[in-house]
Design a protein around this motif. Structure first.
Motif, PDB file in Angstrom:
ATOM      1  N   ILE A 187       0.838  -1.211   0.000  1.00 23.18           N
ATOM      2  CA  ILE A 187       0.000   0.000   0.000  1.00 23.18           C
ATOM      3  C   ILE A 187       0.867   1.252   0.000  1.00 23.18           C
ATOM      4  N   ASN A 188       0.224   2.371  -0.251  1.00 24.48           N
ATOM      5  CA  ASN A 188       0.805   3.690  -0.024  1.00 24.48           C
ATOM      6  C   ASN A 188      -0.259   4.505   0.703  1.00 24.48           C
ATOM      7  N   ALA A 189      -0.141   4.602   2.024  1.00 21.49           N
ATOM      8  CA  ALA A 189      -1.183   5.245   2.831  1.00 21.49           C
ATOM      9  C   ALA A 189      -1.342   6.718   2.491  1.00 21.49           C
ATOM     10  N   ARG A 190      -0.249   7.383   2.136  1.00 22.72           N
ATOM     11  CA  ARG A 190      -0.331   8.823   1.875  1.00 22.72           C
ATOM     12  C   ARG A 190      -1.175   9.125   0.640  1.00 22.72           C
ATOM     13  N   SER A 191      -0.994   8.351  -0.425  1.00 24.75           N
ATOM     14  CA  SER A 191      -1.760   8.588  -1.657  1.00 24.75           C
ATOM     15  C   SER A 191      -3.034   7.763  -1.719  1.00 24.75           C
ATOM     16  N   GLY A 192      -3.112   6.699  -0.917  1.00 23.91           N
ATOM     17  CA  GLY A 192      -4.306   5.873  -0.880  1.00 23.91           C
ATOM     18  C   GLY A 192      -4.272   4.646  -1.765  1.00 23.91           C
ATOM     19  N   ASP A 193      -3.156   4.363  -2.411  1.00 25.13           N
ATOM     20  CA  ASP A 193      -3.060   3.189  -3.283  1.00 25.13           C
ATOM     21  C   ASP A 193      -3.278   1.906  -2.488  1.00 25.13           C
ATOM     22  N   ASN A 194      -4.270   1.110  -2.919  1.00 24.54           N
ATOM     23  CA  ASN A 194      -4.579  -0.199  -2.339  1.00 24.54           C
ATOM     24  C   ASN A 194      -5.016  -0.124  -0.876  1.00 24.54           C
ATOM     25  N   VAL A 195      -5.532   1.019  -0.450  1.00 24.70           N
ATOM     26  CA  VAL A 195      -6.032   1.143   0.918  1.00 24.70           C
ATOM     27  C   VAL A 195      -7.548   0.924   0.931  1.00 24.70           C
ATOM     28  N   VAL A 196      -8.306   1.898   0.432  1.00 27.25           N
ATOM     29  CA  VAL A 196      -9.762   1.753   0.344  1.00 27.25           C
ATOM     30  C   VAL A 196     -10.169   1.286  -1.051  1.00 27.25           C
ATOM     31  N   HIS A 197      -9.384   1.687  -2.035  1.00 26.03           N
ATOM     32  CA  HIS A 197      -9.684   1.321  -3.416  1.00 26.03           C
ATOM     33  C   HIS A 197      -8.503   0.579  -4.025  1.00 26.03           C
ATOM     34  N   GLN A 198      -8.794  -0.386  -4.875  1.00 25.46           N
ATOM     35  CA  GLN A 198      -7.737  -1.074  -5.607  1.00 25.46           C
ATOM     36  C   GLN A 198      -7.088  -0.101  -6.573  1.00 25.46           C
ATOM     37  N   SER A 199      -5.787  -0.211  -6.694  1.00 22.34           N
ATOM     38  CA  SER A 199      -5.037   0.715  -7.519  1.00 22.34           C
ATOM     39  C   SER A 199      -4.420  -0.005  -8.713  1.00 22.34           C
ATOM     40  N   ALA A 200      -4.226   0.738  -9.793  1.00 25.16           N
ATOM     41  CA  ALA A 200      -3.539   0.173 -10.958  1.00 25.16           C
ATOM     42  C   ALA A 200      -2.052   0.035 -10.687  1.00 25.16           C
ATOM     43  N   GLN A 206      -2.408  -8.083  -8.012  1.00 25.08           N
ATOM     44  CA  GLN A 206      -3.795  -8.204  -8.457  1.00 25.08           C
ATOM     45  C   GLN A 206      -4.736  -8.588  -7.311  1.00 25.08           C
ATOM     46  N   GLY A 207      -4.225  -8.554  -6.085  1.00 30.09           N
ATOM     47  CA  GLY A 207      -5.030  -8.958  -4.942  1.00 30.09           C
ATOM     48  C   GLY A 207      -5.950  -7.859  -4.455  1.00 30.09           C
ATOM     49  N   PRO A 208      -6.705  -8.113  -3.376  1.00 27.73           N
ATOM     50  CA  PRO A 208      -7.644  -7.122  -2.829  1.00 27.73           C
ATOM     51  C   PRO A 208      -6.918  -5.985  -2.130  1.00 27.73           C
ATOM     52  N   CYS A 209      -7.609  -4.843  -1.998  1.00 31.81           N
ATOM     53  CA  CYS A 209      -7.060  -3.740  -1.224  1.00 31.81           C
ATOM     54  C   CYS A 209      -7.241  -4.036   0.267  1.00 31.81           C
ATOM     55  N   LEU A 210      -6.647  -3.200   1.105  1.00 28.47           N
ATOM     56  CA  LEU A 210      -6.668  -3.449   2.547  1.00 28.47           C
ATOM     57  C   LEU A 210      -8.092  -3.467   3.103  1.00 28.47           C
ATOM     58  N   LEU A 211      -8.919  -2.495   2.717  1.00 28.53           N
ATOM     59  CA  LEU A 211     -10.275  -2.432   3.263  1.00 28.53           C
ATOM     60  C   LEU A 211     -11.078  -3.673   2.873  1.00 28.53           C
ATOM     61  N   GLN A 212     -10.897  -4.166   1.654  1.00 27.21           N
ATOM     62  CA  GLN A 212     -11.598  -5.385   1.241  1.00 27.21           C
ATOM     63  C   GLN A 212     -11.191  -6.565   2.112  1.00 27.21           C
ATOM     64  N   ILE A 213      -9.907  -6.649   2.443  1.00 30.02           N
ATOM     65  CA  ILE A 213      -9.429  -7.723   3.324  1.00 30.02           C
ATOM     66  C   ILE A 213     -10.102  -7.622   4.689  1.00 30.02           C
ATOM     67  N   LEU A 214     -10.193  -6.397   5.212  1.00 25.71           N
ATOM     68  CA  LEU A 214     -10.805  -6.205   6.525  1.00 25.71           C
ATOM     69  C   LEU A 214     -12.295  -6.502   6.497  1.00 25.71           C
ATOM     70  N   GLU A 215     -12.964  -6.122   5.426  1.00 26.64           N
ATOM     71  CA  GLU A 215     -14.404  -6.377   5.310  1.00 26.64           C
ATOM     72  C   GLU A 215     -14.712  -7.867   5.259  1.00 26.64           C
ATOM     73  N   GLN A 216     -13.765  -8.655   4.779  1.00 19.02           N
ATOM     74  CA  GLN A 216     -13.985 -10.094   4.630  1.00 19.02           C
ATOM     75  C   GLN A 216     -13.686 -10.872   5.911  1.00 19.02           C
ATOM     76  N   GLN A 217     -13.104 -10.203   6.903  1.00 22.79           N
ATOM     77  CA  GLN A 217     -12.720 -10.904   8.118  1.00 22.79           C
ATOM     78  C   GLN A 217     -13.940 -11.217   8.973  1.00 22.79           C
ATOM     79  N   ASP A 218     -13.884 -12.326   9.654  1.00 21.93           N
ATOM     80  CA  ASP A 218     -14.973 -12.730  10.547  1.00 21.93           C
ATOM     81  C   ASP A 218     -14.375 -13.282  11.832  1.00 21.93           C
ATOM     82  N   LYS A 219     -13.528 -12.452  12.481  1.00 20.05           N
ATOM     83  CA  LYS A 219     -12.743 -12.911  13.618  1.00 20.05           C
ATOM     84  C   LYS A 219     -13.397 -12.598  14.959  1.00 20.05           C
TER      85      LYS A 219
END
Length: 422
Positions: A187-200, A206-219
């Motif tokens: 990720i790049n937290a400052r610009s937002g790459d792969n944080v909330v939105h998948q980035s080119a 080609q994997g999910p962004c961080l928020l998608q990973i967190l949304e999928q958790q069921d811990k």
């Protein structure tokens, strides 16, 4: 509200100082539209802003103390809330500096998931920082699901080979700790790459962004499904000294649930009775569960005081436990020093009978022997308590499986502990 919206995810950010934890949270809040316009404007005009003119220093969304903003570090734990279409989140920003490890432990103890950040630009030949290893170890001991976020990828031009070195080191760290299931995302937290939105950027990921990973958790643990544990905070008396006088036991249900007629026992004495009445400050209940503050009345008078715990009949007590211990005090453990163990509302004198091993934070090896415990050491110890305590293992019941140690002379919390077995 749909079932997908009702899911609550609690995560803590961890890692070394300056890895970008506060900036990451600010980016998530900004890009998930969780900020009001005045909040955005306040961080653009922030007094100690380190961002370029007209840009936002996103770390200021969680670094609320003046000293945090002036020094550019996180000192205290901060909590923020936001919601997406798939989940609601409680996000916990914990300090990365070694000096504030005790605050990180406090924050992590309230989470289900740890997002461990790694600054890719400061990792050379895959060698992870000691504090990153320590935070991953603490998160694992606390039973958290771990997600590694490899941050500041722009500073290494999104080098795939460099990322692979960091990834290999994180996999080795996980295997050493015995962690079987991890997620790793660049990720790049400052610009937002792969944080909330998948980035080119980068094209090789080609994997999910961080928020998608967190949304999928069921811990998350549903504490209502665990055995009943009710640490008594206060004994109350109704109707004064009349014939109708009753003694009630006030507190907050730590785990499990209770109904009228259920059998409960005093953990340490094994006196048992059945529930005759459940009430809150303004209503009478037939049922209550974990998290509710209530007063319980039993059919028989029980010898109970603050510090006792009403439980279901399955509770086991002991004077000897094995536990993971995070030593948090700047004063090292001394065998002759007097300590108090506090579990729930109960307190009892305790001594560390044996230090089974201390983890070396450089290679996570288990160093055996009777070492002294110094600040930020993580050890496996055997404890002997003067009065018996409930022997719930932290892995199965975090509420009663956790405890703290207090220095009798200074009244300082010196360690956080998690019961492993007894």
């Amino acid at each position: 509200m749909s079932m997908s919206q009702s899911k609550l995810v609690r995560f803590v950010t961890a890692g070394n100082v300056d890895d970008g934890k506060s900036t990451l949270i600010g980016r998530i809040l900004h890009d998930s539209k969780a900020l009001l316009s005045d909040q955005v404007q306040s961080i653009v005009n922030a007094r100690f802003g380190r961002a370029d003119a007209g840009e936002m220093d996103l770390a200021f969304l969680t670094d609320g103390l003046e000293s945090e903003r002036e020094q550019g570090i996180t000192i205290d734990v901060a909590y923020r809330y936001f919601t997406t279409q798939r989940a609601s989140f409680i996000v916990i920003d914990a300090p990365g500096h070694e000096q504030y490890t005790r605050n990180m432990v406090t924050g992590a103890s309230n989470a289900d998931i740890a997002v461990v950040l790694v600054d890719a630009s400061r990792i050379h030949q895959g060698h992870l920082k000691v504090q990153t290893r320590r935070h991953a170890t603490i998160a694992h001991i606390l039973g958290l699901k771990i997600v590694f976020a490899v941050n500041k990828m722009d500073l290494i031009d999104w080098s795939h080979s460099h990322y692979q070195q960091v990834e290999a080191s994180l996999i080795r760290l996980s295997r050493t700790l015995g962690i079987e299931d991890i997620d790793i995302v660049p990720i790049n937290a400052r610009s937002g790459d792969n944080v909330v939105h998948q980035s080119a950027v980068p094209s090789w990921y080609q994997g999910p962004c961080l928020l998608q990973i967190l949304e999928q958790q069921d811990k998350a643990t549903d504490f209502a499904d665990l055995p009943f544990r009710f640490p008594v905070q206060r004994v109350v008396r109704t109707n004064g000294h009349t014939l109708a006088a009753k003694r009630g036991y006030a507190g907050r249900i730590a785990s499990g649930q209770i109904r009228l007629g259920d059998e409960v026992c005093v953990a340490t004495s094994q006196q048992c009775s059945r529930i005759a009445k459940i009430e809150t400050y303004d209503q009478i209940l037939t049922h209550a569960q974990a998290g509710q503050s209530i007063t319980l009345y039993t059919q028989d008078d029980l010898d109970i005081a603050r510090g006792d715990c009403l439980t279901s009949s399955d509770a086991r007590v002991t004077n000897l436990v094995v536990a993971d211990l995070c030593w948090l005090d700047d004063q090292a453990w001394q065998d002759q020093q007097r300590y108090i163990l506090r579990q729930g509302t109960a307190s009892t004198p305790v001594r560390i009978q044996t230090v089974l091993h201390v983890r070396d934070m450089h290679d996570l090896s288990q160093v055996r022997g009777e070492q002294a415990l110094a600040q930020n050491d993580i050890a496996l110890v055997k404890l002997q308590t003067q009065s018996p305590i409930i022997a719930d293992e932290f892995a199965t019941n975090p509420k009663l499986g956790a405890f703290i140690l207090i220095n009798v002379d200074t009244n300082q919390t010196v360690a956080a502990g998690m019961i492993r077995n007894s």
